[in-house]
Design an enzyme around this catalytic site. Structure first.
Site, short mmCIF file in Angstrom:
data_model
loop_
_atom_site.label_atom_id
_atom_site.label_comp_id
_atom_site.label_asym_id
_atom_site.label_seq_id
_atom_site.Cartn_x
_atom_site.Cartn_y
_atom_site.Cartn_z
N ASN A 233 0.86 -1.27 0.02
CA ASN A 233 -0.02 -0.02 0.02
C ASN A 233 0.59 1.32 -0.05
O ASN A 233 1.54 1.53 1.07
CB ASN A 233 -0.88 0.11 1.18
CG ASN A 233 -1.70 1.32 1.42
OD1 ASN A 233 -1.72 1.98 0.62
ND2 ASN A 233 -2.35 1.28 2.56
N TRP A 234 0.97 1.88 -1.13
CA TRP A 234 1.90 2.92 -1.20
C TRP A 234 1.38 4.16 -0.65
O TRP A 234 1.91 5.30 -0.47
CB TRP A 234 2.27 3.16 -2.55
CG TRP A 234 3.21 2.33 -3.16
CD1 TRP A 234 3.83 1.10 -2.72
CD2 TRP A 234 4.30 2.73 -4.25
NE1 TRP A 234 4.75 0.50 -3.26
CE2 TRP A 234 5.11 1.51 -4.22
CE3 TRP A 234 4.33 3.57 -5.27
CZ2 TRP A 234 6.33 1.50 -5.20
CZ3 TRP A 234 5.06 3.67 -6.39
CH2 TRP A 234 6.10 2.41 -6.30
N LYS A 235 0.03 4.20 -0.25
CA LYS A 235 -0.57 5.57 0.41
C LYS A 235 -0.34 6.60 -0.41
O LYS A 235 -0.48 6.49 -1.87
CB LYS A 235 0.01 5.64 1.81
CG LYS A 235 -0.08 4.41 2.65
CD LYS A 235 0.24 4.54 4.07
CE LYS A 235 0.13 2.95 4.82
NZ LYS A 235 0.25 3.12 6.33
N HIS B 11 -9.19 1.25 5.09
CA HIS B 11 -8.20 1.58 6.01
C HIS B 11 -8.23 2.27 7.30
O HIS B 11 -8.83 3.35 7.14
CB HIS B 11 -6.87 2.05 4.84
CG HIS B 11 -5.49 1.95 5.48
ND1 HIS B 11 -5.17 2.99 6.26
CD2 HIS B 11 -4.42 1.18 5.27
CE1 HIS B 11 -3.99 2.59 6.73
NE2 HIS B 11 -3.30 1.38 5.99
N GLU C 251 -6.66 4.66 7.89
CA GLU C 251 -6.12 6.17 7.76
C GLU C 251 -7.44 6.93 7.13
O GLU C 251 -7.84 8.03 7.25
CB GLU C 251 -5.08 6.35 7.05
CG GLU C 251 -3.89 6.12 7.59
CD GLU C 251 -2.57 5.64 6.88
OE1 GLU C 251 -2.59 5.47 5.71
OE2 GLU C 251 -1.75 5.07 7.64
N GLU D 132 -4.93 -4.84 10.70
CA GLU D 132 -3.89 -3.85 11.06
C GLU D 132 -4.03 -3.07 12.31
O GLU D 132 -4.74 -1.93 12.20
CB GLU D 132 -3.76 -2.69 9.73
CG GLU D 132 -3.55 -3.24 8.38
CD GLU D 132 -3.24 -2.17 7.35
OE1 GLU D 132 -2.09 -2.59 6.85
OE2 GLU D 132 -3.80 -1.21 7.36
N GLY E 264 3.33 2.32 10.66
CA GLY E 264 4.26 3.29 10.73
C GLY E 264 5.06 3.43 11.81
O GLY E 264 5.87 4.55 11.92
N SER F 195 3.92 -2.34 10.08
CA SER F 195 5.49 -2.47 10.29
C SER F 195 5.92 -3.62 9.89
O SER F 195 6.98 -4.14 10.65
CB SER F 195 5.75 -2.00 11.79
OG SER F 195 5.47 -0.53 11.92
N GLY G 214 3.13 -1.07 4.11
CA GLY G 214 3.22 0.24 3.88
C GLY G 214 4.77 0.85 3.25
O GLY G 214 5.17 0.25 2.33
N GLY G 215 5.45 1.16 4.39
CA GLY G 215 6.59 1.59 3.93
C GLY G 215 7.62 0.97 3.43
O GLY G 215 8.20 1.04 2.50
P1 13P Z 1 3.31 0.09 7.52
O1 13P Z 1 4.00 -1.14 6.72
O2 13P Z 1 4.29 1.46 6.98
O3 13P Z 1 3.34 0.12 9.08
O4 13P Z 1 2.11 0.47 6.71
C1 13P Z 1 0.97 -0.58 7.02
C2 13P Z 1 -0.10 -0.24 6.35
O5 13P Z 1 -1.04 0.75 6.84
C3 13P Z 1 -0.69 -0.71 5.26
O6 13P Z 1 -1.77 -0.44 4.68
#
Ligand code: 13P
Length: 248
Positions: free
Chosen positions: A10-12, A93, A95, A163, A169, A208, A229-230
Site C-alpha cells: 500500500n503506497w498510500k 484503511h 487512515e 492492521e 508506520g 510495520s 506500507g513503508g
Molecule cells: P506500514 O507497513 O508502513 O506500517 O503500513 C502498514 C499499512 O498501513 C498498510 O496498509
C-alpha cells in the site's frame, strides 16, 4: 490446508511517475516467485501507467466511492478504477476511517460496489492502542469485521487485513501470540458470518511488516499474507517480504 500467501504493498500518498520503475522492479521479483500472490496499490495517478507497463502484475487502488457516479467531488467509483487498470482495491484503511470518518456501513457499501464492478477488495480492520490497553482489541476488530462485511462475501474476491492502528508506520508489531489470537478470532468470525468457504478467505497482517519480521509473522496460523506500507516502496525492501512469503 494453508491458503496461498498474498502480499500487497500500500503506497498510500507516495509515488510519482519516477517511481514507476520501482513497480517494474517489484513486478519482476514477483514473477520469479510464482508460489505467492503479489500486488501494489499506488496512488490513483499511477494506476493506468503501472497496469499498462506490468500487464501480468496485480495493480490495485486504495479506496473508492460506493456510488457508481454522480455529484461526489474528488471521488472515484469502482468502475472508474477498473477502467483505469486496477483489479482490486483496499477499503476501510484506518487512515480512511480516521481522516475521512468512514464508518463500517460505508466500508460495507463500498465492498458491495466493488464486487458489483468486478473488482476484488481488501477490507481493513484494527484496534487503536487505547482499545488494546482496555482489553477490547478482539471485540473491536470482530465488531468492525461484522459491520463492514459484505453480504456477497466470497474468497474469490474478498481479503481481510488486520492492521493494529498503533503498529502502522511506528516500527512496533504486536506479540506473535497476540497476532495468533486476533487472526484466530477473525477466522472464527468469518465462519459465523459466511459459513462454508470462510476458511479460504485470506487474512493479511499489516503494520510495520518488513524483511526482518515477515517470516515470523507469516508463519503464524491464519496469517495468509501481508499488507505492507513503508517497506513496499522499493524492491530492496519489498523483495525479502515476497521471498519470506514464498518460503513459509
Ligand atoms: P506500514 O507497513 O508502513 O506500517 O503500513 C502498514 C499499512 O498501513 C498498510 O496498509
Amino acid at each position: 490446508m494453508a491458503n496461498r500467501k498474498y502480499i500487497v504493498g500500500n503506497w498510500k500518498m507516495n509515488g510519482m511517475q519516477a517511481q514507476l520503475s520501482d513497480i517494474a522492479h517489484i513486478a519482476a521479483i514477483a514473477a520469479k516467485h510464482g508460489g505467492v500472490d503479489v500486488g501494489i496499490c499506488p496512488p490513483i495517478t499511477l494506476i493506468t501507467a503501472a497496469a499498462n507497463a506490468n500487464p501480468d502484475f496485480a495493480i490495485g487502488a486504495q479506496d473508492c466511492h460506493f456510488n457508481e457516479k454522480g455529484a461526489h467531488t474528488g471521488n472515484v467509483s469502482a468502475a472508474m478504477l477498473k477502467e483505469a487498470g486496477a483489479t482490486y482495491t483496499i477499503l476501510g484503511h484506518s487512515e480512511r476511517r480516521a481522516d475521512h470518518g468512514e464508518s463500517d456501513a460505508d466500508v460495507k457499501a463500498k465492498a458491495e460496489a466493488v464486487h458489483a464492478a468486478g473488482l476484488g477488495a481488501i477490507i481493513c480492520v484494527g484496534e487503536t492502542e487505547e482499545e488494546r490497553d482496555a482489553g477490547q482489541a478482539v471485540a473491536v476488530v470482530t465488531g468492525q469485521l461484522a459491520g463492514s462485511f459484505p453480504d456477497s462475501a466470497n474468497a474469490d474476491w474478498l481479503t481481510i487485513a488486520y492492521e493494529p492502528v498503533w503498529a502502522i508506520g511506528t516500527g512496533r508489531v504486536p506479540e506473535i501470540s497476540d497476532v495468533e489470537e486476533m487472526h484466530g478470532a477473525i477466522r472464527a468470525k468469518l465462519g459465523e458470518l459466511m459459513g462454508e468457504g470462510s476458511d479460504a478467505v485470506r487474512i493479511q497482517y499489516g503494520g510495520s511488516m518488513n524483511g526482518g519480521n515477515a517470516a515470523e509473522l507469516l508463519a503464524v496460523p491464519n496469517v495468509d499474507g501481508g499488507l505492507v506500507g513503508g517497506a513496499s516502496l522499493n524492491a530492496e525492501k519489498f523483495g525479502p517480504i515476497i521471498e519470506a512469503a514464498e518460503a513459509t
